[in-house]
Design a protein around this motif. Sequence first.
Motif, PDB file in Angstrom:
ATOM      1  N   ILE A 179     -36.497  15.757 -14.146  1.00 37.39           N
ATOM      2  CA  ILE A 179     -36.733  16.963 -13.351  1.00 37.39           C
ATOM      3  C   ILE A 179     -37.421  16.609 -12.040  1.00 37.39           C
ATOM      4  N   LEU A 180     -38.436  15.757 -12.122  1.00 37.89           N
ATOM      5  CA  LEU A 180     -39.147  15.342 -10.916  1.00 37.89           C
ATOM      6  C   LEU A 180     -38.237  14.564  -9.984  1.00 37.89           C
ATOM      7  N   LEU A 181     -37.432  13.656 -10.537  1.00 39.61           N
ATOM      8  CA  LEU A 181     -36.545  12.829  -9.719  1.00 39.61           C
ATOM      9  C   LEU A 181     -35.504  13.675  -8.997  1.00 39.61           C
ATOM     10  N   ILE A 182     -34.896  14.609  -9.707  1.00 39.25           N
ATOM     11  CA  ILE A 182     -33.871  15.451  -9.097  1.00 39.25           C
ATOM     12  C   ILE A 182     -34.481  16.352  -8.017  1.00 39.25           C
ATOM     13  N   ALA A 183     -35.664  16.910  -8.303  1.00 33.49           N
ATOM     14  CA  ALA A 183     -36.309  17.789  -7.315  1.00 33.49           C
ATOM     15  C   ALA A 183     -36.667  17.024  -6.047  1.00 33.49           C
ATOM     16  N   VAL A 184     -37.272  15.848  -6.221  1.00 33.44           N
ATOM     17  CA  VAL A 184     -37.661  15.054  -5.055  1.00 33.44           C
ATOM     18  C   VAL A 184     -36.427  14.564  -4.300  1.00 33.44           C
ATOM     19  N   SER A 185     -35.403  14.155  -5.031  1.00 28.53           N
ATOM     20  CA  SER A 185     -34.190  13.639  -4.394  1.00 28.53           C
ATOM     21  C   SER A 185     -33.499  14.723  -3.576  1.00 28.53           C
ATOM     22  N   TYR A 186     -33.414  15.940  -4.136  1.00 28.50           N
ATOM     23  CA  TYR A 186     -32.753  17.004  -3.373  1.00 28.50           C
ATOM     24  C   TYR A 186     -33.595  17.398  -2.164  1.00 28.50           C
ATOM     25  N   TRP A 187     -34.897  17.380  -2.317  1.00 24.99           N
ATOM     26  CA  TRP A 187     -35.774  17.673  -1.169  1.00 24.99           C
ATOM     27  C   TRP A 187     -35.575  16.653  -0.066  1.00 24.99           C
ATOM     28  N   LEU A 188     -35.519  15.363  -0.433  1.00 28.43           N
ATOM     29  CA  LEU A 188     -35.288  14.320   0.566  1.00 28.43           C
ATOM     30  C   LEU A 188     -33.896  14.451   1.186  1.00 28.43           C
ATOM     31  N   TYR A 189     -32.903  14.770   0.362  1.00 30.52           N
ATOM     32  CA  TYR A 189     -31.543  14.947   0.874  1.00 30.52           C
ATOM     33  C   TYR A 189     -31.503  16.067   1.909  1.00 30.52           C
ATOM     34  N   SER A 190     -32.109  17.210   1.592  1.00 25.66           N
ATOM     35  CA  SER A 190     -32.121  18.331   2.531  1.00 25.66           C
ATOM     36  C   SER A 190     -32.900  17.977   3.789  1.00 25.66           C
ATOM     37  N   TYR A 194     -18.901  31.803  -4.704  1.00 23.61           N
ATOM     38  CA  TYR A 194     -18.571  30.534  -5.356  1.00 23.61           C
ATOM     39  C   TYR A 194     -19.116  29.377  -4.515  1.00 23.61           C
ATOM     40  N   TYR A 195     -18.844  29.399  -3.218  1.00 25.56           N
ATOM     41  CA  TYR A 195     -19.285  28.327  -2.326  1.00 25.56           C
ATOM     42  C   TYR A 195     -20.806  28.207  -2.304  1.00 25.56           C
ATOM     43  N   ALA A 196     -21.491  29.340  -2.366  1.00 27.68           N
ATOM     44  CA  ALA A 196     -22.946  29.344  -2.222  1.00 27.68           C
ATOM     45  C   ALA A 196     -23.684  28.952  -3.492  1.00 27.68           C
ATOM     46  N   THR A 197     -23.070  29.164  -4.675  1.00 27.69           N
ATOM     47  CA  THR A 197     -23.824  29.017  -5.919  1.00 27.69           C
ATOM     48  C   THR A 197     -23.334  27.906  -6.853  1.00 27.69           C
ATOM     49  N   LEU A 198     -22.040  27.837  -7.110  1.00 26.79           N
ATOM     50  CA  LEU A 198     -21.557  26.919  -8.140  1.00 26.79           C
ATOM     51  C   LEU A 198     -21.785  25.458  -7.768  1.00 26.79           C
ATOM     52  N   HIS A 199     -21.870  25.173  -6.488  1.00 21.86           N
ATOM     53  CA  HIS A 199     -22.156  23.815  -6.031  1.00 21.86           C
ATOM     54  C   HIS A 199     -23.402  23.267  -6.720  1.00 21.86           C
ATOM     55  N   PHE A 200     -24.403  24.110  -6.924  1.00 17.81           N
ATOM     56  CA  PHE A 200     -25.651  23.698  -7.566  1.00 17.81           C
ATOM     57  C   PHE A 200     -25.631  23.980  -9.063  1.00 17.81           C
ATOM     58  N   VAL A 201     -25.130  25.158  -9.453  1.00 16.97           N
ATOM     59  CA  VAL A 201     -25.197  25.562 -10.861  1.00 16.97           C
ATOM     60  C   VAL A 201     -24.405  24.618 -11.751  1.00 16.97           C
ATOM     61  N   VAL A 202     -23.165  24.316 -11.369  1.00 15.67           N
ATOM     62  CA  VAL A 202     -22.324  23.461 -12.216  1.00 15.67           C
ATOM     63  C   VAL A 202     -22.860  22.038 -12.250  1.00 15.67           C
ATOM     64  N   THR A 203     -23.317  21.528 -11.110  1.00 16.86           N
ATOM     65  CA  THR A 203     -23.844  20.159 -11.069  1.00 16.86           C
ATOM     66  C   THR A 203     -25.052  20.013 -11.979  1.00 16.86           C
ATOM     67  N   ALA A 229     -28.006   7.930 -17.271  1.00 17.70           N
ATOM     68  CA  ALA A 229     -28.538   7.239 -16.093  1.00 17.70           C
ATOM     69  C   ALA A 229     -27.425   6.689 -15.210  1.00 17.70           C
ATOM     70  N   ALA A 230     -26.398   6.110 -15.819  1.00 20.86           N
ATOM     71  CA  ALA A 230     -25.301   5.540 -15.037  1.00 20.86           C
ATOM     72  C   ALA A 230     -24.524   6.627 -14.304  1.00 20.86           C
ATOM     73  N   THR A 231     -24.297   7.764 -14.959  1.00 22.72           N
ATOM     74  CA  THR A 231     -23.565   8.855 -14.318  1.00 22.72           C
ATOM     75  C   THR A 231     -24.411   9.498 -13.231  1.00 22.72           C
ATOM     76  N   ARG A 232     -25.714   9.614 -13.473  1.00 24.22           N
ATOM     77  CA  ARG A 232     -26.609  10.139 -12.445  1.00 24.22           C
ATOM     78  C   ARG A 232     -26.656   9.223 -11.232  1.00 24.22           C
ATOM     79  N   LEU A 233     -26.596   7.913 -11.464  1.00 23.92           N
ATOM     80  CA  LEU A 233     -26.588   6.965 -10.343  1.00 23.92           C
ATOM     81  C   LEU A 233     -25.349   7.164  -9.471  1.00 23.92           C
ATOM     82  N   VAL A 234     -24.214   7.471 -10.080  1.00 26.70           N
ATOM     83  CA  VAL A 234     -23.001   7.761  -9.304  1.00 26.70           C
ATOM     84  C   VAL A 234     -23.263   8.915  -8.342  1.00 26.70           C
ATOM     85  N   LEU A 235     -23.869   9.980  -8.850  1.00 26.94           N
ATOM     86  CA  LEU A 235     -24.145  11.161  -8.026  1.00 26.94           C
ATOM     87  C   LEU A 235     -25.118  10.835  -6.900  1.00 26.94           C
ATOM     88  N   PHE A 236     -26.171  10.082  -7.211  1.00 31.68           N
ATOM     89  CA  PHE A 236     -27.181   9.760  -6.201  1.00 31.68           C
ATOM     90  C   PHE A 236     -26.619   8.844  -5.118  1.00 31.68           C
TER      91      PHE A 236
END
Length: 326
Positions: free
Chosen positions: A63-74, A126-135, A151-158
């Motif tokens: 949870i922490l990794l995804i939150a920080v990563s998306y914050w840095l991405y934005s 759809y454009y505004a919401t599913l991008h985040f919800v489905v992921t 971990a390996a699949t998450r690394l693909v996304l990152f």
Amino acid sequence: MGETQVTTHEGRSTADPSPTAAQAAPEAATAPTTPPAPGKTGRLLAGFRSLRMPRRPRLWFEILLIAVSYWLYSLVRNAVPEQKAQALRNADWIWSAEKSLGLAFEETVNHAVNSVTWLIVSMNYYYATLHFVVTIGVLVWLFRRHPGRYAATRLVLFATTAVALLGYYLYPLAPPRLMNGTNFIDTVLLHETWGSMASGNFKNMSNQYAAMPSMHIGWSLWCGLTIFALASAPWARILGLLYPTLTLVVIVATANHFWLDAVGGMACLAFGYAVSRVWYGSLPHRLPKWVPDRRGRLTGLRAARLPRPASEPEPEKHPESSPSGA
């Protein structure tokens, strides 16, 4: 044993060790010794190999990794200079290239779908919401049902997202709805759809000229391929393939992307899979589904309600102490 041989050399007698003793000497010299403790290099190599091994994901860390990563991405995405003039020139070039290929169909799709109000409004949401919800939903599913592959699949996304940031910096691109001299319709602005940061009241919160590559396609294709590779139900695998296909229609119909932006997103995803393949030595879906926890037990068995695999030994049973006098 213990015998000696007497040899005479120029009037002197010397005692040579017997063959038995002579053979024992080299054997003693070559006897195995306790290996030395691993040095700093050995510890570093062992730590590196440990990092590459699939392990049980920890909820709080993820949870922490995804939150920080998306914050840095934005933060990085929105910090990229908008370069409006260059972005518009690049958009004109993309549009001309598609026309030369005979595949400049975005404007036709945009107008056709916009003529059906309920459909285009649905696509805006759809454009505004599913991008985040489905992921996020796919990440949660992997965490619970496929911890060994998480971990390996998450690394693909990152890795996919990280290389996309480089594309935003090197190739600013205006979306079709912001081009000059064209008839594209900004469907969010026209229908006052809530929630999209692409235009309307939220447009100043997001870099409007970061359209190449399309992470709507990169992320949706990641979701679709992951579901198709790991889901057991045929209907789920079909939905996995339909999701990125429908996403492509949506990004074109809402005039947020060219179809060539989708090609850029696919290229970024291919890079992400290559990074994961090099790091883990295998594609994510070929890694073991279960991984041992700190006590050596395989995770996920209770959640999946599966029988204990043969590779995991049964817990040792201790006989109950009998009552005294029995």
